[in-house]
Every structure is written in C-alpha cells, then in structure tokens.
Design a protein around this motif. Structure first.
Motif, PDB file in Angstrom:
ATOM      1  N   VAL A   1      -3.742   6.567 -11.534  1.00  0.00           N
ATOM      2  CA  VAL A   1      -3.288   7.552 -12.518  1.00  0.00           C
ATOM      3  C   VAL A   1      -4.526   8.137 -13.173  1.00  0.00           C
ATOM      4  N   MET A   2      -4.725   9.425 -12.986  1.00  0.00           N
ATOM      5  CA  MET A   2      -5.896  10.117 -13.537  1.00  0.00           C
ATOM      6  C   MET A   2      -5.413  11.108 -14.593  1.00  0.00           C
ATOM      7  N   THR A   3      -5.971  11.023 -15.800  1.00  0.00           N
ATOM      8  CA  THR A   3      -5.530  11.910 -16.868  1.00  0.00           C
ATOM      9  C   THR A   3      -6.701  12.678 -17.459  1.00  0.00           C
ATOM     10  N   SER A   4      -6.435  13.911 -17.849  1.00  0.00           N
ATOM     11  CA  SER A   4      -7.457  14.703 -18.538  1.00  0.00           C
ATOM     12  C   SER A   4      -6.817  15.928 -19.165  1.00  0.00           C
ATOM     13  N   PRO A   5      -7.087  16.190 -20.441  1.00  0.00           N
ATOM     14  CA  PRO A   5      -6.702  17.493 -20.993  1.00  0.00           C
ATOM     15  C   PRO A   5      -7.597  18.554 -20.358  1.00  0.00           C
ATOM     16  N   ALA A   6      -7.167  19.796 -20.409  1.00  0.00           N
ATOM     17  CA  ALA A   6      -7.971  20.884 -19.859  1.00  0.00           C
ATOM     18  C   ALA A   6      -8.981  21.350 -20.907  1.00  0.00           C
ATOM     19  N   TYR A   7     -10.236  21.326 -20.543  1.00  0.00           N
ATOM     20  CA  TYR A   7     -11.309  21.887 -21.377  1.00  0.00           C
ATOM     21  C   TYR A   7     -11.841  23.104 -20.641  1.00  0.00           C
ATOM     22  N   VAL A   8     -11.683  24.288 -21.233  1.00  0.00           N
ATOM     23  CA  VAL A   8     -12.065  25.559 -20.619  1.00  0.00           C
ATOM     24  C   VAL A   8     -11.687  25.608 -19.129  1.00  0.00           C
ATOM     25  N   PHE A   9     -10.402  25.341 -18.867  1.00  0.00           N
ATOM     26  CA  PHE A   9      -9.804  25.455 -17.531  1.00  0.00           C
ATOM     27  C   PHE A   9     -10.240  24.349 -16.572  1.00  0.00           C
TER      28      PHE A   9
ATOM     29  N   GLY B   1      -2.145  26.821 -23.790  1.00  0.00           N
ATOM     30  CA  GLY B   1      -2.100  28.091 -23.074  1.00  0.00           C
ATOM     31  C   GLY B   1      -2.156  27.885 -21.576  1.00  0.00           C
ATOM     32  N   ALA B   2      -3.338  28.053 -20.993  1.00  0.00           N
ATOM     33  CA  ALA B   2      -3.489  27.941 -19.545  1.00  0.00           C
ATOM     34  C   ALA B   2      -4.652  27.019 -19.203  1.00  0.00           C
ATOM     35  N   GLY B   3      -4.678  26.580 -17.964  1.00  0.00           N
ATOM     36  CA  GLY B   3      -5.794  25.760 -17.500  1.00  0.00           C
ATOM     37  C   GLY B   3      -5.431  24.377 -17.016  1.00  0.00           C
ATOM     38  N   ALA B   4      -4.194  23.933 -17.288  1.00  0.00           N
ATOM     39  CA  ALA B   4      -3.795  22.580 -16.891  1.00  0.00           C
ATOM     40  C   ALA B   4      -3.820  22.412 -15.374  1.00  0.00           C
ATOM     41  N   LYS B   5      -3.308  23.400 -14.655  1.00  0.00           N
ATOM     42  CA  LYS B   5      -3.287  23.294 -13.194  1.00  0.00           C
ATOM     43  C   LYS B   5      -4.694  23.342 -12.613  1.00  0.00           C
ATOM     44  N   SER B   6      -5.557  24.136 -13.234  1.00  0.00           N
ATOM     45  CA  SER B   6      -6.937  24.196 -12.769  1.00  0.00           C
ATOM     46  C   SER B   6      -7.644  22.863 -12.994  1.00  0.00           C
ATOM     47  N   ALA B   7      -7.382  22.232 -14.147  1.00  0.00           N
ATOM     48  CA  ALA B   7      -7.971  20.931 -14.429  1.00  0.00           C
ATOM     49  C   ALA B   7      -7.465  19.888 -13.443  1.00  0.00           C
ATOM     50  N   ALA B   8      -6.161  19.933 -13.158  1.00  0.00           N
ATOM     51  CA  ALA B   8      -5.602  19.002 -12.170  1.00  0.00           C
ATOM     52  C   ALA B   8      -6.229  19.234 -10.802  1.00  0.00           C
TER      53      ALA B   8
END
Length: 247
Positions: free
Chosen positions: A79-87, A126-133
């Motif tokens: 399980v890998m977790t991370s909030p998105a920081y600048v996408f 806003g946006a960037g969660a999918k990019s971070a994933a």
C-alpha cells in the motif's frame, strides 16, 4: 497475510485517514508493517549508481533502504500513499523510489514482485491526484507488478479532514471502503497474474541483457540475470516446470 504500507508523508491528514479506512478490513487478519517518509528514509539518492554497479548493499543509505525492501518483498500486498504536491508525489516518496532504481527490470528485478498486488492511495486539492498516483504506478510496473489498484480522491476546497463537509467525507469514506472490501476478497495465497504489458517489458529487457552478456558476461546485472535463469527459458512468473504459478 502480510501488508507493507509506505506513507509518503508523516502528516496525519486526509491521505492518512483514507489509508486507515482502507486498512480496517485487514487489521484482524494481516500483519501490517508501516513506514513513514521521510523519517524512515531521510536521505536523497545522489545518483552514484553504486547499487547498480556493485550491489544494493553498497548504497550509502542501505541501512534504511534494505529494511524497506525486505518488508516489500515479504508482503502479499503493498500500500503506497502520497498526497499530490504540485501534481506529483511528495519529495520524500520520490527520493525513496529513486533509491529502488536497481529493482527496475533493465537491472535486477526481484522475482517476488511479479506476483505481488499493490494499492495506491492519493488525494489532492483540485487536480493532480492521478498524476501523483502515476509516479508510483510507473515504478511498480517496472518492478514487475501487474495488479495495481488506484484510489485518487479529489477535493475542491479544504484538505483538512475535520473541515470537509459531511457529504464529502461520506463519499470519500464509501469509495475507499469499497476498494478495501474488494481487495480483502483476493486470495493472497496465490500470486497475481502477470499481464501482457509486464511480460513485454521483461522480454525487451531480456534481449538487452543477452546482448550485454555477449559483450561482458561479468557485468553485475547480467550475472544476476544468468543466476536467475532468465537468459534461457526461466521466467519470474513461472515455476520450475515452466508452468504459470499465478492466479
């Protein structure tokens, strides 16, 4: 069952709450090992490539990295977790992924990774969660992992759990719990199936290693591939009889 969780931040915010909700279905039946970044990997990869040329134990940060690596290889679920920081993922998560360059398929992928399952949990304002994933998924794919599920929560106003509206909290909670329930139904006694994309990556890397072997059979990576039997007919997703050992 064993689960290894790598948290991209030490902050106990929305991402942390989502991760805790996901793990609820597993706490009574799994051994869960967690790592928090940057505490459990406080140093950046300097690009010295010692891990690739002389082995992962020669990394200046091997004391941190190999502890996490051993836990990942033993786990049935990552399980890998991370909030998105600048996408993108947090700097701490990126630093950890950089340390695992030696696990990439062009170098020395671990056979255990090819049957492993993984879940990525991200969220953003806003946006960037999918990019971070995508940052994490990219590495997992090149480690040989086919079965990857992604939860990417998107918030439009607040990123503090206590400030979220009841409607928003219910939506996030319901979504992450459904993912948890589906994951909990998996038969972790059997490795996940390796998909065509991963097999193609492996095939390309195998051709590259065979070419390198002809040029210099003493290279660190090619000697590893030779020991694994991958330069001949052995594959990491098959047993000794050449049959798939995956569900």
């Amino acid at each position: 069952m064993k689960i290894t969780v790598i948290n991209g931040t030490e902050k106990h915010g929305v991402t942390y709450r989502l991760k805790e909700l996901f793990l609820e279905n597993f706490k009574e039946k799994a051994v869960i090992t967690e790592y928090y970044l940057p505490k459990d990997c406080p140093s950046f990869c300097t690009g010295c490539i010692s891990c690739m040329l002389r082995g992962e134990d020669t990394c200046k940060d091997a004391g941190y990295i190999q502890k996490i690596a051993s836990s990942m290889l033993e786990a049935d679920l990552l399980v890998m977790t991370s909030p998105a920081y600048v996408f993108h993922v947090t700097g701490a998560m990126k630093a950890l992924l950089d340390h695992f360059a030696y696990l990439w398929m062009p170098h020395r992928p671990a056979p255990e990774m090819f049957g492993k399952r993984a879940v990525i949990i991200t969220q953003c304002l806003g946006a960037g969660a999918k990019s971070a994933a995508g940052d994490i998924r990219h590495s997992l794919s090149w480690w040989g992992i086919s079965s990857v599920k992604v939860f990417s929560g998107r918030l439009m106003k607040d990123v503090v759990w206590e400030k979220l509206t009841e409607k928003k909290r219910r939506r996030l909670t319901g979504s992450i719990k459904r993912l948890s329930e589906k994951a909990a139904c998996k038969d972790y006694a059997k490795p996940a199936r390796t998909n065509f994309s991963i097999k193609m990556k492996f095939s390309v890397c195998r051709m590259m290693q065979k070419s390198l072997y002809r040029q210099n059979p003493s290279g660190y990576d090619v000697k590893y591939w030779e020991r694994q039997g991958w330069l001949s007919k052995t594959r990491p997703w098959k047993n000794k009889n050449g049959k798939s050992n995956q569900a």
